[in-house]
Enzyme design. Structure first.
Site: not given
Ligand code: L34
Length: 292
Positions: A52, A96, A119
């Protein structure tokens, strides 16, 4: 079968946002400013928050990361939130999740000024979203909707099955899929841990949104030929063959389900990157709302 490339779409959207930020700054407005609060050292959370912060820089936003030790008290966290609510230099902020057990998540969410709740978790935003009023829509559901839109996937009159009923994904994405307009106008069924005949319900679905957080839950015999499958899961599963010692697994048994699909999102590279750009979009909106 076509793979829905969330990574690629998210890069496009970042360019669109960067362009808007350039225009804002050229008009003499200050760039949007997002703050992220993280508590403790949950591995997933640290990665997502790092993404982020990095994405903010890529689009020209200012960002502030505030990291608390996992022993932070609820009072200290609430005090920080009060400070951010009052900070005119800050357009939006998030805490988060998950938080350590001694902190009441709902209390934290409700402490955030809904006008800075990028959010979209505050009850005012959730309520406004559910009746179709302007609001901040939570990032993962709006990322999913954006993917359907960018791939021109038909939703009107389709049977859409959502697996999972969480406040941050299942419930809001169900509300969005059933609203009037596009993407929307779907006939939505929400399945959860107590659902009977889940496999049968899924087999009848034109669109399946799997958001239960159970690796490889959705199997090929639960999906009809030609279905659209959206995988929201990102569970870290131990894997000694990787450098990090884990592998990211979705809620879909991708290898066996994908051949049956018309469209499917991969993990990683599907919904995850879209969650991040949706947060950026909301922050840009918050910055525009400054003047309103
Ligand atoms: N307050 N908490 C708050 N806001 C959110 O919007 C979230 N979320 C979820 C968990 N807790 C939160 C996220 O940000 C899930 N989440 C989230 C954000 C980004 C990714 C996955 C979950 C992401 O970038 N995933 C990548 C891989 C990341 C890695 O390398 O581990 C993907 O390609 O899926």
């Amino acid at each position: 079968m076509e793979i829905i490339d969330g990574k690629k779409i998210s890069e496009q959207i970042k360019q669109e946002i960067a362009q808007e930020v350039n225009e804002m700054v050229a008009r003499g407005e200050r760039a949007p400013h997002l703050a992220v609060i993280i508590v403790g050292h949950d591995g997933g959370s640290e990665t997502y928050v790092a993404h982020k912060v990095k994405s903010c820089a890529q689009v020209g936003f200012r960002s502030t990361k505030v990291a608390f030790d996992e022993n932070v008290t609820e009072e200290e966290l609430l005090a920080k939130i009060a400070e951010m609510n009052a900070d005119p230099d800050l357009d939006g902020f998030i805490v988060q999740l998950p938080l350590p057990k001694h902190i009441d998540e709902q209390k934290v969410i409700e402490a955030i000024d809904y006008r800075k709740d990028v959010d979209g978790f505050h009850p005012i935003n959730v309520g406004r979203m559910s009746i179709g009023l302007p609001c901040f829509v939570s990032a993962t559901p709006s990322g999913i909707i954006e993917l359907l839109k960018r791939y021109n996937i038909e939703t009107s009159g389709k049977n859409c099955v959502v697996i999972g009923r969480s406040n941050i994904v299942g419930k809001p994405v169900a509300a969005l899929m059933m609203r009037k307009g596009y993407p929307g106008d779907a006939t939505v069924t929400v399945c959860h841990s107590r659902t009977k005949n889940l496999a049968e319900i899924c087999r009848n679905a034109d669109i399946i949104i799997a958001a239960l957080g159970q690796p490889e839950f959705l199997k090929e015999d639960m999906v009809k030929e030609g279905a659209v499958v959206i995988d929201v899961g990102t569970t870290r599963v131990a894997d000694s063959s990787t450098k990090t010692g884990f592998k990211l697994k979705g809620d879909v048994d991708f290898e066996h389900v994908a051949p049956k699909c018309s469209y499917i999102t991969p993990v990683p590279g599907g919904v995850g990157p879209m969650t991040i750009v949706s947060l950026l979009r909301n922050t840009l909106q918050a910055a525009h709302n400054r003047k309103a």
